[in-house]
Structure formats: structure tokens, C-alpha cells
Design a protein around this motif. Structure first.
Motif: not given
Ligand code: F6P
Length: 463
Positions: A85, A110, A114, A118
Motif C-alpha cells: 500500500v 489489494f 489495505w 495499511y
């Protein structure tokens, strides 16, 4: 006024090796923030990134003039956060590096990176900040960079009266660039940032883009919260470094084998630095100026960076291929037009700063670019700075540099020629003007501008 600050950044000011030995971190952010430690009462929260650091996580480590708290994240979560990320996605969005017809892919992997990477790491940071604020409720929190966009909102929710500040060290692009990310993600980034009381950028260009994208995406005007504060360096530190034994030894080596003219570049091996196009530009220069063959060399000192990320590993390969291609074309006997060194060797970089006739900084986009400020301070040859118009440094130093467009390799080749043929008086005037600017706008000014903005917030809150 000495104030209590909780500094939060992914990379800490030091790196603790497996054997427990402590080393200074490289990179602009860590170096600049070290000046803060001399005047403020700082607790620094950073990720534990080595085995040695993970073993120390959770403790408060008393350092010479600050306290350090390292946060150990789940290894998988950290990999998603840093390698999927933050770099490359956010870094590529903010430096306009995606080739949108092909990349990026915002797929299920992804979305997971995330959420479980992240967001999870940002939550981890926010928890440690909140725990710290319980002990030190009057401390202001100073977040740094694109790794931590979500944390401020979480801290604000947990501690509504806290004083929060965030400095964005990278460019802020136009709002449409953020549309690469799904709505929920791009809004979360902007909402996270505006939870701060003060948000800092290096230049008016990045600050106004942020105001524009916040208006576009969230319908909010946060002008009052933003501040422009160009990061800088500590000139005294460079004056001392330039005379240090390791730098003098590296300089002797450079002087011993340098040709008449030296074009220098010093960068991390990052696609945003535009190293491959720089070699192409030098090739065009050599094509146009056969009289300079054997008389000029490009010295490229490149610090290997983020090599667990495929885009970065591929870019390093492209750097090596391109320099070999140019060298194969022009090499003669003992003359190699490009000397490429891929290593983290700061003393050698400072020695090269002293020896450049041309400093090439042709970044695609760069929040600031501290090389453009550091190298002129110690240069001993009235060297000329060739500077990309898309660096933050250009807003301050552009009038004394030779401006280039980072995509225009023809123009960069011509700028190298112009720099190498400029008369001595002109070179000296330009270099001296850059030095004076950097000396009078040093890293302390960068810190003072932000602390002044913080004081304004504190005063308004008391009213
Ligand atoms: O430009 C942003 C920045 O955080 C710099 O301050 C620093 O030099 C660089 O990126 C370091 O990146 P990393 O921590 O990934 O090595």
C-alpha cells in the motif's frame, strides 16, 4: 519554548541491528527531525523493522536526548502496509508513476492489503500514541508522511482534545490522481489527514493541490489548517562532515580518477528519481559533443531502496541495463562514461557533492529533494545545479539552477552542455546564491514554521 512532542514516523531516527548496535537512519525525514531533538522534549514512535528492534518493542528506550518507542507490527500486516500500500501504491499515486493503461490493479489482494495491512498498522500506531497521551496529555503529536494517513483520525476519536500535526514529505497531486483509488480509500486518506490541527507541505504547489482535492473529495475547506514549510538541512553539520576523515578519504579516491569534468547524481534507486532518463540524457549529450569524450564522466551514487517491492527491483535492473548500454556505446580504453555505484555510502556522497561540476537532479516528481540543498553547501568547484521543475526544491532554488523538464531528455542533455560551458563568474554567482538561501532557510526554520502554526492552534483552542 521547549515543548513536549510525540513524533510518529514509520522509520525511526536510528536502526538497531541484530547485535544490538545502534546506527543512524539515512533519509531526509530522519535527518531533518534529528534537529528537533536538540530543542524539544521528544518521544519518538516508529516501526520496529529489524530483529534487533522487534526484541525491544514495547519498551521506552531512553536515548541521549529523547525517548524511543518501537512498535512491532504483525509481519504479514507490515508487509502489506509497506510493500503493497504505502510503497508502491500511495508513493506511485503521489509521484504520478503509474502507467494507467496497465497499472495499478486494485484487486481483492489489494483490498486485503489495505484493510489488514495499511489500516491495521495505522491502528497499531494510533493505539501506542493514545497510550503515550495518557501519560503525557499535554504533548502535541507530530505525524509524518504517507505511511500514517489513517492514524490521526483514530487518535482524534480516542482523545478528542489532543493537538495533532502531520507533515507530508511527498508531493500532493491533483484530485484526479487520487481517483486511481476506490472512493472509500481516497476519502479515508483525506479524512484521516484533516483530523489533524495542522497539516504541513513543502511547497504552495503541494498545499494548494491538497486544498483542491479535499474540496473535491470531501467538500471541505481546510485552508486554515494548512501550512507551507520547506524542509531543509543543517548547514553546520555539512560543513563539519565535509572535513571528516571518511569524506576526505572518499574524496581523494574520486579526485584520483576523475576526468576534467564530473556530472554527479546522488539518489535512492527509486523510479521517481528518473535515473534511467538521466543516463539517456547523458548519452544524448555525448552524442552531440564528441569533443567531450574522455573528458567527462557521470558519477551515479545510488542507494538501493525498497528492494522487496517488484517495481523497485525492476527499476534497479533498468538502471543497470541503461548504464551498461551507454557505457558499451562509448567506452574507450580507460574511459568509462558512467560510473555506477549501487551502495549506501554517505561519506562518498558528500565527497561527490564537493567534486561535482554539474549536479543532475531530474526527478519526475519529488516532495523536496534535499540533495539539491546539501550538495551546493559543500561544493568546491563552482558546480551548476540542473534541477527538475517538479521538485519542491525548484520552488526555492529554481532561479539559480538550470531548470529541466524531467521527461525532456533532449533538454536535459542541452542543460548539461550549458552547465559545463557556463563562465566561471556566472557559476560562482549561482552557487553562492543557492548557498546563501539554504544557510538562511535551514532545518530550524522548517521546524519553527510548524511549531508557530501549532502555537496558533493552541492559542485559538484556549480562547
Ligand atoms: O521522501 C519521503 C521519505 O520518507 C524520505 O523522507 C526518506 O528519505 C525516504 O522517503 C525513505 O524511504 P524509506 O523509509 O522507505 O526508506
Amino acid at each position: 519554548m521547549r515543548r513536549k512532542l510525540i513524533v510518529v514516523s514509520n522509520r525511526g531516527p536510528v536502526r538497531v541491528a541484530r547485535d544490538g548496535s545502534v546506527h543512524r537512519s539515512s533519509g531526509g525525514l530522519a535527518t531533518a527531525l534529528r534537529s528537533l531533538l536538540q530543542h524539544q522534549d521528544v518521544t519518538w514512535i516508529a516501526s520496529a523493522t529489524t530483529e534487533g528492534e522487534r526484541a525491544l518493542a514495547g519498551e521506552t528506550l531512553q536515548q541521549e536526548n529523547y525517548r524511543l518507542r518501537l512498535v512491532a507490527h504483525d509481519a504479514q500486516a507490515y508487509d502489506w502496509y509497506y510493500n503493497v500500500v504505502a510503497n508502491p501504491m500511495l508513493w506511485f499515486v503521489q509521484h504520478s508513476l503509474w502507467e494507467l493503461a496497465y497499472t495499478p490493479k486494485v484487486d481483492a489482494a489489494f483490498h486485503r492489503a489495505w484493510r489488514d495491512g495499511y489500516a491495521a498498522v495505522n491502528e497499531g500506531f494510533a493505539r501506542v500514541v493514545l497510550a503515550e497521551l495518557e501519560h503525557e496529555p499535554e504533548a502535541a503529536v507530530f505525524f509524518h508522511d504517507y505511511h500514517l494517513y489513517l492514524a490521526p483520525k483514530l487518535v482524534r476519536q480516542g482523545c478528542p482534545d489532543s493537538t495533532l500535526m502531520h507533515f507530508v514529505h511527498v508531493p500532493w497531486p491533483q484530485p484526479d490522481c487520487w481517483r486511481v483509488l476506490p472512493r472509500a480509500m481516497r476519502c479515508a486518506i483525506h479524512e484521516g489527514l484533516i483530523a489533524n490541527d495542522v497539516i504541513g507541505f513543502h511547497t504552495e504547489r503541494w498545499r494548494s493541490n491538497f486544498l483542491y482535492s479535499t474540496r473535491e473529495l470531501l467538500g471541505e475547506d481546510v485552508t486554515q489548517k494548512t501550512v507551507t514549510a520547506p524542509i531543509s538541512v543543517n548547514p553546520a553539520e555539512f560543513a563539519e562532515l565535509a572535513q571528516s576523515d571518511p569524506v576526505l578519504a572518499a574524496e581523494r579516491e574520486i579526485v584520483g580518477k576523475r576526468p576534467e569534468k564530473l556530472v554527479v547524481r546522488v539518489d535512492r534507486t527509486d523510479p521517481s528519481k528518473n535515473i534511467v532518463r538521466g543516463f539517456r540524457a547523458f548519452e544524448l549529450y555525448l552524442d552531440a559533443h564528441p569533443e567531450m569524450h574522455r573528458r567527462v564522466r557521470m558519477l551515479a551514487l545510488l542507494d538501493p531502496s525498497r528492494q522487496d517491492i517488484p517495481e523497485y527491483a525492476e527499476y534497479l535492473g533498468a538502471i543497470e541495463r541503461e548504464s551498461r548500454r551507454v557505457n558499451d556505446r562509448f567506452q574507450q580504453d580507460d574511459w568509462t562514461p558512467i560510473e555506477l555505484r549501487i551502495e549506501d555510502d554517505f561519506p562518498r556522497s558528500v565527497a561527490a557533492y564537493k567534486q561535482f561540476d554539474v549536479l543532475l537532479v531530474n526527478a519526475i516528481f519529488d516532495g523536496m529533494n534535499l540533495v539539491a540543498k546539501e550538495a551546493p553547501l559543500v561544493n568546491a568547484r563552482d558546480g551548476v545545479v540542473v534541477l527538475s521543475e517538479n521538485t519542491g526544491a525548484h520552488a526555492e532554488l529554481g532561479e539559480w539552477a538550470l531548470t529541466v523538464n524531467p521527461f525532456d531528455v533532449e533538454g536535459q542533455g542541452e542543460a548539461i552542455h550549458q552547465a559545463l560551458t557556463m563562465d566561471a563568474g556566472e557559476r560562482q554567482r549561482r552557487l553562492e546564491a543557492i548557498r546563501t538561501h539554504v544557510r538562511t532557510h535551514d532545518v530550524n526554520e522548517w521546524l519553527d514554521l510548524q511549531l508557530a502554526a501549532l502555537n496558533r492552534v493552541a492559542t485559538t483552542a484556549r480562547r
